[in-house]
Scaffold this active site. Structure first.
Site, mmCIF file in Angstrom:
data_model
loop_
_atom_site.group_PDB
_atom_site.id
_atom_site.type_symbol
_atom_site.label_atom_id
_atom_site.label_comp_id
_atom_site.label_asym_id
_atom_site.label_seq_id
_atom_site.Cartn_x
_atom_site.Cartn_y
_atom_site.Cartn_z
ATOM 1 C CB ALA A 258 -11.066 -3.280 0.171
ATOM 2 N N GLY A 262 -5.288 0.157 0.346
ATOM 3 C CA GLY A 262 -4.545 1.240 -0.294
ATOM 4 C C GLY A 262 -5.425 2.150 -1.131
ATOM 5 C CE LYS A 263 -6.142 -0.008 -7.219
ATOM 6 N NZ LYS A 263 -5.087 -0.947 -6.779
ATOM 7 C CG ASP A 281 -10.039 -8.500 1.146
ATOM 8 O OD1 ASP A 281 -9.697 -8.150 0.002
ATOM 9 O OD2 ASP A 281 -9.586 -9.517 1.713
ATOM 10 C CB CYS A 377 -1.613 -5.172 -10.692
ATOM 11 S SG CYS A 377 -1.793 -6.767 -9.859
#
Length: 439
Positions: A258, A262-263, A281, A377
């Protein structure tokens, strides 16, 4: 505060100690708020030098003795980078001011001898400013646009030379600010109208219904509406991953990597604070920031677990949807994260093994009929398509879902969400959505 000296100090910390500039800049900018200095200049100098340091180093070498320059103190090199960046890339700073200020800074930080050396190098460039680059494509693109040669060589194995150069150039452009509307607090139309009254232009983004974009980053970020949770900052490509996940009300959803949330925040918003979002996390500081972000946005349907994702349990098919935004090479976010391109040589092989493990682990948490979304990403196919193909070959009870069911078709390639930075003008991202068969 002397802005150039402050920029120099931050640049040295980033380059010498392999630190990230975001927090250093944030702290410095807080210290100069309300004073006469321009915080934007500090940001431009620091981020610009870090991003262009490969190009700047190549150029400086043209005006120094190679053998002596190789052994030059990194702090002196950083001062030269800062000076040349102003000469080459800051049109608003007159050449004479860039030279004078750099020499004066050298006197203050070092001594008269170093100041004379800096002055001599800068004057030599002014007398003969023509720069010659190598003919080899990988070296030319790397030195001209400021990247490690190894990365450009890898891109050239995957893309034509012109596309690699376009990508390299795009990453060096200043990024626009992307804003995600908090649907729990306001609407897109109201937020656009709010900023318009303040003469701040924000526009809709075609890729994601809940995203806005603006070139007036300072005004947006300093607005009280941010602190009050009416919007948050997130790249469009990141938000599209959640559009692909397609959270529904009253579901149980797991976000296994996580980060700063943000997500997870967007997932919770789309669920309208119903059901539960479990965000995992292992880094306490990130979990703390995540909690602050989610609370600022008025999100209440979340549970934060500070733990290694691979140790999270009990392992059971308990979630309607599972998201794994895995650690990756980051090739898609070089525009916003200036330091990433200069990180020590990444062990892509180890990253791929970790990603494979993450996929296999996450699959165990998906309910029959539920969904698994894998995202990165990066624009590296080995971390993207190849990972999904291998996973599906080993897990016949999962089926790839066409991403175009949830996101605009122009961002879909072979059923995957796939954004190309210099084509779509957003960060590079990849995501695959898979459904688990009913038992």
């Amino acid at each position: 505060m002397n802005l150039r000296e402050e920029a120099f100090n931050i640049i040295v910390k980033v380059i010498k100690n392999n630190m990230f500039s975001d927090k250093l800049l944030s702290q410095s900018i807080k210290n100069i708020k309300g004073k006469e200095e321009n915080p934007n200049l500090l940001y431009v100098l620091v981020r610009g030098v870090i991003k262009m340091r490969g190009n700047l180093d190549y150029i400086v070498q043209q005006y120094t003795e190679p053998a002596k320059y190789k052994g030059t103190d990194i702090r002196v090199k950083c001062l030269l980078y800062l000076a040349f960046y102003q000469l080459l890339y800051c049109d608003s700073i007159p050449e004479h001011a860039a030279v004078y200020e750099s020499v004066e800074l050298a006197k203050k930080v070092f001594n008269e001898s170093i100041a004379n050396f800096v002055n001599a190098v800068l004057r030599e460039y002014q007398r003969n400013p023509k720069i010659n680059y190598p003919e080899n494509p990988a070296e030319r693109i790397a030195y001209e646009h400021s990247y490690p040669v190894e990365i450009i060589a890898k891109w050239l194995q995957r893309m034509p030379e012109d596309q690699v150069e376009y990508l390299a150039m795009y990453y060096n452009e200043p990024p626009k600010l992307n804003i995600r509307v908090n649907q729990l607090a306001t609407t897109k139309a109201k937020l656009i109208s709010y900023f318009a009254k303040k003469e701040v232009i924000v526009t809709e983004h075609k890729a994601c219904v809940n995203m806005l974009t603006s070139e007036q980053a300072t005004e947006v970020l300093n607005d009280v509406a941010f602190d009050e949770g009416y919007f948050t900052i997130q790249d469009v490509s990141s938000a599209m991953v959640i559009d692909l996940l397609d959270p529904q009300e009253n579901e149980s959803i797991l976000d296994m990597f996580a980060g700063r949330g943000g997500k997870a925040g967007y997932i919770a918003e789309l669920m309208k604070n119903t059901g539960e979002v479990v965000a995992v996390d292992k880094i306490p500081n990130k979990a703390k920031e995540m909690k602050q972000t989610l609370e600022r946005l008025g999100v209440s349907n979340f549970k934060i677990i500070v733990e290694d994702a691979f140790k999270f349990g009990p392992v059971a098919p308990a979630f309607n949807r599972v998201l794994i935004d895995v650690p990756c090479s980051g090739w898609g976010v070089f525009q916003k994260k200036a330091e990433l391109r200069w990180q020590e040589k990444q062990n892509i092989t180890e990253l791929i093994k970790l990603q494979e493990k993450a996929l296999q682990t996450a699959a165990q948490f998906v309910k029959p009929g539920g969904f698994l979304v894998y995202s990165t990403c990066t624009i590296n196919d080995d971390e993207n398509e190849a990972q999904i193909e291998k996973f599906l070959a080993q897990n016949k009870n999962f089926t790839l879902i066409d991403a175009s069911k949830c996101i605009p078709k122009e961002y879909v390639n072979n059923k995957y969400l796939k954004t190309i930075p210099h084509v779509h003008h957003i960060d590079g991202a990849f995501a695959a959505k898979m459904q688990k068969q009913q038992s």
